[in-house]
Motif scaffolding. Sequence first.
Motif, PDB file in Angstrom:
ATOM      1  N   ASP A   6      11.188   7.016   4.255  1.00 49.97           N
ATOM      2  CA  ASP A   6       9.873   6.729   4.819  1.00 49.97           C
ATOM      3  C   ASP A   6       8.803   7.113   3.807  1.00 49.97           C
ATOM      4  O   ASP A   6       8.944   8.088   3.066  1.00 49.97           O
ATOM      5  N   ILE A   7       7.747   6.345   3.775  1.00 46.58           N
ATOM      6  CA  ILE A   7       6.607   6.664   2.931  1.00 46.58           C
ATOM      7  C   ILE A   7       5.347   6.419   3.749  1.00 46.58           C
ATOM      8  O   ILE A   7       5.220   5.395   4.419  1.00 46.58           O
ATOM      9  N   THR A   8       4.447   7.377   3.726  1.00 45.63           N
ATOM     10  CA  THR A   8       3.237   7.255   4.529  1.00 45.63           C
ATOM     11  C   THR A   8       2.226   6.355   3.829  1.00 45.63           C
ATOM     12  O   THR A   8       2.287   6.139   2.612  1.00 45.63           O
ATOM     13  N   GLN A   9       1.293   5.855   4.613  1.00 51.93           N
ATOM     14  CA  GLN A   9       0.226   5.022   4.073  1.00 51.93           C
ATOM     15  C   GLN A   9      -0.564   5.813   3.028  1.00 51.93           C
ATOM     16  O   GLN A   9      -0.921   5.283   1.976  1.00 51.93           O
ATOM     17  N   GLN A  10      -0.810   7.082   3.303  1.00 53.52           N
ATOM     18  CA  GLN A  10      -1.557   7.922   2.369  1.00 53.52           C
ATOM     19  C   GLN A  10      -0.778   8.114   1.069  1.00 53.52           C
ATOM     20  O   GLN A  10      -1.345   8.028  -0.024  1.00 53.52           O
ATOM     21  N   ALA A  11       0.535   8.341   1.166  1.00 58.63           N
ATOM     22  CA  ALA A  11       1.349   8.500  -0.032  1.00 58.63           C
ATOM     23  C   ALA A  11       1.351   7.209  -0.855  1.00 58.63           C
ATOM     24  O   ALA A  11       1.296   7.244  -2.090  1.00 58.63           O
ATOM     25  N   LEU A  12       1.404   6.072  -0.176  1.00 55.79           N
ATOM     26  CA  LEU A  12       1.356   4.794  -0.876  1.00 55.79           C
ATOM     27  C   LEU A  12       0.031   4.643  -1.631  1.00 55.79           C
ATOM     28  O   LEU A  12       0.005   4.204  -2.777  1.00 55.79           O
ATOM     29  N   ARG A  13      -1.039   5.061  -1.006  1.00 56.54           N
ATOM     30  CA  ARG A  13      -2.354   4.956  -1.636  1.00 56.54           C
ATOM     31  C   ARG A  13      -2.451   5.863  -2.865  1.00 56.54           C
ATOM     32  O   ARG A  13      -2.953   5.458  -3.908  1.00 56.54           O
ATOM     33  N   HIS A  14      -1.916   7.074  -2.770  1.00 51.61           N
ATOM     34  CA  HIS A  14      -2.055   8.038  -3.859  1.00 51.61           C
ATOM     35  C   HIS A  14      -0.982   7.908  -4.933  1.00 51.61           C
ATOM     36  O   HIS A  14      -1.208   8.320  -6.072  1.00 51.61           O
ATOM     37  N   ARG A  15       0.171   7.378  -4.582  1.00 49.54           N
ATOM     38  CA  ARG A  15       1.291   7.304  -5.529  1.00 49.54           C
ATOM     39  C   ARG A  15       1.757   5.861  -5.725  1.00 49.54           C
ATOM     40  O   ARG A  15       2.929   5.609  -5.972  1.00 49.54           O
TER      41      ARG A  15
END
Length: 90
Positions: A6-15
């Motif tokens: 799983d990857i969060t929307q925030q993690a996708l934005r930052h990474r």
Amino acid sequence: MSVQPDITQQALRHRSREIVDAVAEGQSFTLTRDGRPIGRLLPLWQPRRFVSRREFAAGSRAAPAVDLDAFRADQDAMAADPGPDDPYAR
């Protein structure tokens, strides 16, 4: 089948660069928002992997037999009829 982390929307934005590189290498992810899955990030194609001779032979045992004469006849029939999509047909 491998587990899709799983990857969060925030993690996708930052990474995003790191994640996109991982997808390009064949990794898949489940995108989540507020802890709920909302989508998947999947590579368009899977990276090629080496198949050993033994593995290929084991997978080929269940393949149907090929009638070579019928195969050649089918190829000859296709070569004689270029079909309507042949740009060189006159």
